[in-house]
Design an enzyme around this catalytic site. Sequence first.
Site, PDB file in Angstrom:
ATOM      1  N   VAL A 170       0.825  -1.197   0.000  1.00  0.00           N
ATOM      2  CA  VAL A 170       0.000   0.000   0.000  1.00  0.00           C
ATOM      3  C   VAL A 170       0.870   1.262   0.000  1.00  0.00           C
ATOM      4  O   VAL A 170       0.663   2.169  -0.801  1.00  0.00           O
ATOM      5  CB  VAL A 170      -0.973   0.003   1.201  1.00  0.00           C
TER       6      VAL A 170
ATOM      7  N   ALA B 245       9.087   5.846   6.230  1.00  0.00           N
ATOM      8  CA  ALA B 245       9.746   4.954   7.188  1.00  0.00           C
ATOM      9  C   ALA B 245       9.491   3.494   6.831  1.00  0.00           C
ATOM     10  O   ALA B 245       8.379   3.117   6.476  1.00  0.00           O
ATOM     11  CB  ALA B 245       9.230   5.229   8.599  1.00  0.00           C
TER      12      ALA B 245
ATOM     13  N   GLU C 244     -10.490   5.262   5.298  1.00  0.00           N
ATOM     14  CA  GLU C 244     -11.300   4.657   4.226  1.00  0.00           C
ATOM     15  C   GLU C 244     -10.735   3.308   3.784  1.00  0.00           C
ATOM     16  O   GLU C 244     -11.482   2.378   3.482  1.00  0.00           O
ATOM     17  CB  GLU C 244     -11.362   5.621   3.030  1.00  0.00           C
TER      18      GLU C 244
ATOM     19  N   GLY D  80     -10.731  -2.053   1.130  1.00  0.00           N
ATOM     20  CA  GLY D  80      -9.691  -1.463   0.274  1.00  0.00           C
ATOM     21  C   GLY D  80     -10.129  -0.270  -0.544  1.00  0.00           C
ATOM     22  O   GLY D  80     -10.360   0.809  -0.020  1.00  0.00           O
TER      23      GLY D  80
ATOM     24  N   LYS E 137     -13.054  -6.152   9.890  1.00  0.00           N
ATOM     25  CA  LYS E 137     -13.747  -5.188   9.038  1.00  0.00           C
ATOM     26  C   LYS E 137     -15.204  -5.048   9.457  1.00  0.00           C
ATOM     27  O   LYS E 137     -15.765  -3.944   9.446  1.00  0.00           O
ATOM     28  CB  LYS E 137     -13.648  -5.623   7.575  1.00  0.00           C
TER      29      LYS E 137
ATOM     30  N   GLY F  89      -5.332  -5.002  -2.682  1.00  0.00           N
ATOM     31  CA  GLY F  89      -4.355  -4.720  -3.738  1.00  0.00           C
ATOM     32  C   GLY F  89      -3.760  -3.349  -3.500  1.00  0.00           C
ATOM     33  O   GLY F  89      -4.430  -2.443  -2.998  1.00  0.00           O
TER      34      GLY F  89
HETATM   35  N1  LIG Z   1      -2.397  -5.011   0.890  1.00  0.00           N
HETATM   36  C1  LIG Z   1      -3.687  -4.738   0.779  1.00  0.00           C
HETATM   37  O1  LIG Z   1      -4.319  -5.085  -0.202  1.00  0.00           O
HETATM   38  C2  LIG Z   1      -4.395  -3.972   1.873  1.00  0.00           C
HETATM   39  C3  LIG Z   1      -5.745  -3.642   1.706  1.00  0.00           C
HETATM   40  C4  LIG Z   1      -6.399  -2.905   2.699  1.00  0.00           C
HETATM   41  C5  LIG Z   1      -5.702  -2.541   3.841  1.00  0.00           C
HETATM   42  N2  LIG Z   1      -4.390  -2.892   3.987  1.00  0.00           N
HETATM   43  C6  LIG Z   1      -3.707  -2.501   5.199  1.00  0.00           C
HETATM   44  O2  LIG Z   1      -2.617  -1.646   4.875  1.00  0.00           O
HETATM   45  C7  LIG Z   1      -1.571  -1.828   5.817  1.00  0.00           C
HETATM   46  C8  LIG Z   1      -0.281  -2.165   5.065  1.00  0.00           C
HETATM   47  O3  LIG Z   1      -0.463  -3.331   4.311  1.00  0.00           O
HETATM   48  P1  LIG Z   1       0.587  -3.795   3.203  1.00  0.00           P
HETATM   49  O4  LIG Z   1      -0.064  -4.883   2.441  1.00  0.00           O
HETATM   50  O5  LIG Z   1       1.105  -2.626   2.467  1.00  0.00           O
HETATM   51  O6  LIG Z   1       1.731  -4.411   4.134  1.00  0.00           O
HETATM   52  P2  LIG Z   1       3.249  -4.784   3.736  1.00  0.00           P
HETATM   53  O7  LIG Z   1       3.357  -4.934   2.253  1.00  0.00           O
HETATM   54  O8  LIG Z   1       3.651  -5.885   4.611  1.00  0.00           O
HETATM   55  O9  LIG Z   1       4.068  -3.458   4.126  1.00  0.00           O
HETATM   56  C9  LIG Z   1       4.324  -3.102   5.442  1.00  0.00           C
HETATM   57  C10 LIG Z   1       5.379  -2.002   5.443  1.00  0.00           C
HETATM   58  O10 LIG Z   1       5.601  -1.567   6.763  1.00  0.00           O
HETATM   59  C11 LIG Z   1       7.003  -1.515   7.011  1.00  0.00           C
HETATM   60  N3  LIG Z   1       7.237  -1.728   8.436  1.00  0.00           N
HETATM   61  C12 LIG Z   1       7.033  -2.831   9.182  1.00  0.00           C
HETATM   62  N4  LIG Z   1       7.329  -2.602  10.473  1.00  0.00           N
HETATM   63  C13 LIG Z   1       7.734  -1.319  10.543  1.00  0.00           C
HETATM   64  C14 LIG Z   1       8.184  -0.477  11.598  1.00  0.00           C
HETATM   65  N5  LIG Z   1       8.272  -0.937  12.852  1.00  0.00           N
HETATM   66  N6  LIG Z   1       8.510   0.816  11.306  1.00  0.00           N
HETATM   67  C15 LIG Z   1       8.438   1.274  10.032  1.00  0.00           C
HETATM   68  N7  LIG Z   1       8.001   0.515   8.995  1.00  0.00           N
HETATM   69  C16 LIG Z   1       7.666  -0.749   9.255  1.00  0.00           C
HETATM   70  C17 LIG Z   1       7.602  -2.593   6.141  1.00  0.00           C
HETATM   71  O11 LIG Z   1       8.972  -2.301   5.938  1.00  0.00           O
HETATM   72  P3  LIG Z   1       9.899  -3.170   4.947  1.00  0.00           P
HETATM   73  O12 LIG Z   1       9.396  -2.831   3.558  1.00  0.00           O
HETATM   74  O13 LIG Z   1      11.247  -2.656   5.166  1.00  0.00           O
HETATM   75  O14 LIG Z   1       9.694  -4.594   5.306  1.00  0.00           O
HETATM   76  C18 LIG Z   1       6.744  -2.457   4.893  1.00  0.00           C
HETATM   77  O15 LIG Z   1       7.257  -1.466   4.038  1.00  0.00           O
HETATM   78  C19 LIG Z   1      -2.047  -2.913   6.779  1.00  0.00           C
HETATM   79  O16 LIG Z   1      -2.669  -2.313   7.879  1.00  0.00           O
HETATM   80  C20 LIG Z   1      -3.090  -3.642   5.964  1.00  0.00           C
HETATM   81  O17 LIG Z   1      -4.064  -4.283   6.763  1.00  0.00           O
HETATM   82  C21 LIG Z   1      -3.734  -3.595   3.028  1.00  0.00           C
END
Ligand SMILES: NC(=O)c1ccc[n+]([C@@H]2O[C@H](COP(=O)([O-])OP(=O)(O)OC[C@H]3O[C@@H](n4cnc5c(N)ncnc54)[C@H](OP(=O)(O)O)[C@@H]3O)[C@@H](O)[C@H]2O)c1
Length: 433
Positions: free
Chosen positions: A15, A44, A130, A135, A206, A310
């Site tokens: 994201v 970060a 939102e 998503g 959710k 996504g």
């Molecule tokens: N993916 C989806 O489709 C989706 C949809 C709706 C909501 N969300 C929500 O969006 C959020 C992020 O999801 P995502 O899929 O993008 O997760 P992700 O791909 O696992 O990304 C998480 C990011 O956070 C970083 N991170 C982890 N611990 C950290 C810390 N202590 N300090 C700073 N950065 C840190 C990671 O760093 P590194 O890159 O260095 O590992 C990574 O860049 C979650 O709450 C998820 O529930 C996601």
Amino acid sequence: VTDVVRVGVLGCGNVGGALVALVAEQADAIEARTGLRLEIAAVAVRNLSRERDVELSEGVLTRDSAAVVADPDVDIVVEVIGGIEPARELILAALAAGKPVVTANKELLANVGTEVFAAAATANRDLLFEAAVAGGIPIVRVLRESLRGEPIRRVMGIVNGTTNYILTKMSEEGADYGAALGEAQRLGYAERDPTADVEGFDAAAKAAIIAAIAFGARVVAGDVYHEGISRITPDDIAVARRLGYVVKLLAICERIDGPAGSNEFSVAVRVHPTMVPNDHPLANVRDSYNAVFVEGGAVGNLMFYGRGAGGRPTASAVLGDLIDAAVNLRQGTHGPMGTFTRVRMRPIDETTAEYYLPLEVVDRPGVLHAVTGAFAKHDVSIRSMEQEGHADDAQLVFITHEAREADVQATLRDLRDLEVVKRVGGLLRVVGA
Ligand SMILES: NC(=O)c1ccc[n+]([C@@H]2O[C@H](COP(=O)([O-])OP(=O)(O)OC[C@H]3O[C@@H](n4cnc5c(N)ncnc54)[C@H](OP(=O)(O)O)[C@@H]3O)[C@@H](O)[C@H]2O)c1
């Protein structure tokens, strides 16, 4: 001079990465429409050496998320790390420093939402989310703002794309659960450990958020009854199909009015596999798509459909919030917070539905009498019964009229004790008829 709003992004994964790219793509258009220029001031992450397919200016990337929040050059904080800590602490610190926050974090909101909402209210700053539900589908703002005057009775959603994809494969290709899950994993729709999705935890978080904002009630993930899809068989799906239903994992949020004349109400929130009639709009939501169906009092029924996950769809929702937060910040205001009152949560036992129940029975006279007797004993009335197969393979498939969960569970217990019943199959609730 250009009015630049500086954004600190916590997390640069699916994201966060997509958000940074989208801001770069849309910055000119956003500036033309709002007069504000969004600038990504800091990002970060956990691991600095990780390969990223998004372009970041020199010095933007850091491991020090607390410093990003505290940086006087950062006006707004976007939290897309996920999980409760350190996200919670970082969000509280941002609000305490007077910075609006945008988050996509359902886990955080469904567990410690009360605390972060209170912090936003105290700080008089936006806390927008939102992207945390469904998503890319705009449902949070719709429930919080557009439908503020609407007496919403029920909201039902397909809010987990992984399970919807698996159920679609099972239903349309006759795949069994394991094969469909494997395919979802190959395509990147399911995680290597799929528990949070397939056992309904993700949908429950959710559902808690949807119920909280739809009804203005305090609802946490722990209040939500949830069942996953891992015990659904191709047989269940085939029988449901013959009867005119599709099986969907639904998050169901209901408001039940208290005594007439009082403002009291209770709320029931649950996630479980559900038989949805073919002609219901949710029945046609296929593959990894999501949809949220809202039953209002004055407006009638509404449905919101699209990509529930996504990177880019989710980042689109984050960006919409970010622009709102930037405009509000510059105007010295914030959007409506909503209030969350304490209400009684109805346990699943007190909810009602129609029920689908398959039974394997011995092929012997008097069987039907014994079986229907168990239903009658608990006041569960039978709407239809069909026999599938013959002799030793005979399966009876019952659909009840609207009944109370507790009564149906009591019926199940009695049926299991009957000597003529060889096996009680998985119960499915029928909703939306
Ligand atoms: N993916 C989806 O489709 C989706 C949809 C709706 C909501 N969300 C929500 O969006 C959020 C992020 O999801 P995502 O899929 O993008 O997760 P992700 O791909 O696992 O990304 C998480 C990011 O956070 C970083 N991170 C982890 N611990 C950290 C810390 N202590 N300090 C700073 N950065 C840190 C990671 O760093 P590194 O890159 O260095 O590992 C990574 O860049 C979650 O709450 C998820 O529930 C996601």
